[in-house]
Design an enzyme around this catalytic site. Structure first.
Site, PDB file in Angstrom:
ATOM      1  N   HIS A  90       1.645 -40.495  22.789  1.00 47.30           N
ATOM      2  CA  HIS A  90       2.366 -39.599  23.701  1.00 47.30           C
ATOM      3  C   HIS A  90       2.971 -40.339  24.887  1.00 47.30           C
ATOM      4  CE1 HIS A  90      -1.306 -40.172  25.953  1.00 47.30           C
ATOM      5  NE2 HIS A  90      -0.800 -39.524  26.987  1.00 47.30           N
ATOM      6  N   HIS A 143       6.067 -40.868  29.751  1.00 44.89           N
ATOM      7  CA  HIS A 143       4.942 -40.005  29.363  1.00 44.89           C
ATOM      8  C   HIS A 143       5.504 -38.662  28.922  1.00 44.89           C
ATOM      9  CE1 HIS A 143       1.330 -37.502  29.769  1.00 44.89           C
ATOM     10  NE2 HIS A 143       0.615 -38.609  29.871  1.00 44.89           N
TER      11      HIS A 143
END
Length: 610
Positions: free
Chosen positions: A516, A531
């Site tokens: 992620h 992110h």
């Protein structure tokens, strides 16, 4: 970063306390016995400021720190609380020779500090006496002679403790065996053999300064003590297990193992001396020339028992003089790199390695400089080899086991000292000339890239958006770490598409296991964290696909990550793309150019000034 912070980061990246059987340190590196190698994040460790390098060597994981290793090890001791009854480290298949050398190194390393201190003190005493600064029969010299001799004369006691720890047996019984080896029976009246029970001959040998006899004896003690611990009832175990262990091990040690170890050591030293006498220049060239390679592989400690045995047998060591030449070669190569390099960061790294190098700690030079400049590494190997060859041919030798460096030169004063001086001059001259000539011969591209990077650092840089979408105001980001810009200058994007692209040419420094998030190092040393979403780590990779891998060099516009907005939102999570300049503090100014409205792949988000 202080030593405590460094210790905490190292502990985290080796997998935490639960992933460690044990650890120790030598002069320049931490040595871990690891339970699960897969839990060690070697790349993250290499990226920690203050870590010079890492490697798995046999069954050890080594973290190279240079001169700060002792302080960091002390901090680790405060953080880690390993039980004294830890299980035996699982042994992977490896050669017998590899296992023996690793065991010897593990036993000798903890005993090095007093030995090095004693060697330096003996060198200074010799120098003061040679220069006539003190009287040889003065009470002070007698006292300091005793102080400098103590760790050598009673060396079996030092090794008894470390052997007991490695073999996991009782340290005080091991010390008792050392006392037996050093007990002066039969020596004072000139006996050479005594007889046990009228039938078992025991050769009376002076075991002071010896290495192998006590190690062999403690090794046997481990098995004998374990046997009696198992067969004797717990009610009387404390009384009879130590008694029977000593009654069994003592005679076997004195009649067989200790003499065996003594003569193995003696013949090993004689063999080394024969090889040196057979071809002094070749022996010197090989030892001096290969030393940096051995240090790079963590194998140099295998030479310590040989040098100590040389001193024990002949009161001097030619091999330690060869190592001295290599030490000067490595430090000289780092000094030349500092003078010649055009990259300011490289100059700082090289300069920080020069002083420790000349003092005898060469890991900063090897891992920080020579490993990056192959020409300098070749020059250090050649210069050390040639200097050691010259020194050996002229009879250069050391008279105490010391850390070879500029402050330990007094330990080399005596017969052959002229050879030491000529060898040092030769080493420094040859290494300096070769480093100037070869430094960039094998990595011109790297040097040109360093110059380009240095030039790039002098100008402003803009960072484009990695996605098409809308700016999300910071006060609308639910995670305070990002909304308060704790990690660095931050921008949020609500992406229209589900693919992210590299905003500049970059190197992929980190790919998070859950896919992620990605860490990039951009042009100019800018560190960018991308992110995807808030609290999406809990998805454990579901809905994410990373299109690059750690270590990849990528160009602007390269697809780096795709994600499913549907899966993220179905879990009730935000799909906001978070961009953070994680080393904001390294720049004079980091500004968010766009704070509202739409963005695309050509629109700049950050403006950075050096």
């Amino acid at each position: 970063m202080n030593n405590q912070e460094l210790a905490k980061k190292i502990l985290k990246e080796v997998g935490g306390e639960t992933n460690i059987y044990s650890f120790t340190n030598c002069v320049t590196r931490l040595r871990f016995q690891i339970k699960d190698k897969k839990k060690v994040n070697q790349q993250a460790l290499n990226d920690i400021e203050g870590v010079l390098g890492t490697q798995f060597q046999n069954d050890q994981f080594q973290v190279i720190l240079g001169g700060k290793v002792v302080n960091v090890s002390n901090e680790l001791n405060e953080l880690v609380h390993l039980s004294s009854d830890e299980k035996e480290v699982s042994q992977e298949k490896k050669s017998v020779l590899s296992h023996v050398l690793n065991t010897l190194s593990s036993i000798l390393t903890p005993a090095l500090p007093p030995v090095i201190a004693g060697g330096l003190l003996k060198g200074f005493i010799f120098m003061f006496l040679s220069l006539g600064w003190v009287a040889g029969d003065s009470d002070s010299i007698i006292f300091f002679n005793a102080l400098s001799d103590a760790m050598f004369y009673f060396f079996p006691f030092l090794l008894a403790v470390s052997s007991a720890k490695i073999f996991k047996t009782n340290e005080y019984l091991a010390l008792t065996l050392a006392g037996l080896l050093m007990y002066p029976f039969a020596i004072t009246d000139g006996q050479e053999i005594i007889s046990l029970f009228g039938m078992i001959p025991v050769v009376v040998v002076n075991y002071s300064s010896s290495v192998l006899p006590i190690i062999f004896s403690v090794w046997l003690l481990k098995y004998v003590k374990n046997f009696f611990d198992k067969v004797i009832s717990e009610m009387v175990n404390m009384i009879f297990s130590p008694l029977l262990s000593l009654l069994v091990v003592g005679p076997i040690a004195m009649a067989l193992l200790a003499p065996l170890g003594f003569y193995i050591g003696e013949y090993l030293a004689m063999g080394v001396k024969w090889l040196i006498d057979f071809s002094p220049w070749l022996a010197g060239f090989i030892v001096g020339g290969t030393r940096p390679i051995l240090v790079l592989g963590g194998m140099h400690h295998a030479m310590n028992p040989i040098m100590q045995q040389e001193i024990s047998s002949f009161n001097s060591s030619q091999m330690i003089a060869m190592v001295l030449m290599s030490t000067f070669a490595q430090a000289t190569a780092a000094l030349v790199v500092y003078v010649k390099s055009k990259d300011m960061k490289e100059k700082q790294v090289a300069l920080s390695a020069v002083i420790p190098g000349f003092l005898g700690i060469t890991e900063p030079a090897i891992y920080g400089v020579l490993a990056r400049y192959k020409g300098a590494m070749i020059a250090a190997c050649a210069g050390g080899g040639i200097g050691a060859a010259v020194s050996t041919m002229l009879g250069g030798k050391g008279y105490a086991f010391v850390m070879p460096g500029i402050i330990s030169i007094p330990a080399f004063m005596g017969e052959g000292f002229t050879g030491i001086l000529i060898g040092i001059v030769t080493t420094i001259s040859v290494t300096a000339i070769l480093t100037f000539v070869l430094m960039n011969r094998f990595n011109e591209k790297a040097e040109s890239e360093s110059v380009k990077k240095d030039e790039l650092n002098q100008v402003d840089l803009n960072i484009a958006s990695p996605a098409i979408g809308e700016i999300v105001p910071l006060n609308q980001i639910s995670d305070v770490t990002f909304s308060k810009q704790v990690l660095g200058k931050t921008v949020g994007i609500s992406a229209q598409e589900e693919t992210l692209y590299a905003p500049l040419d970059a190197v992929v420094k980190a790919v998070f296991p859950t896919n992620h998030a990605i860490g990039l190092e951009l042009e100019g040393g800018i560190e960018l964290l991308i992110h995807v979403g808030i609290d999406t780590v809990g998805l454990e990779g579901k809905g994410f696909e990373v299109k690059v891998k750690q270590g990849d060099s990528i160009t602007k516009g390269t697809p780096i990550l795709s994600f499913s907005k549907e899966i993220i939102k179905s879990e009730g999570l935000s799909d906001t793309i978070i961009l953070v300049i994680t080393n904001t503090e390294n720049f004079s100014s980091v500004e968010a150019i766009v704070e509202e409205g739409s963005v695309d792949l050509e629109k700049d988000l950050f403006k950075i000034k050096k």
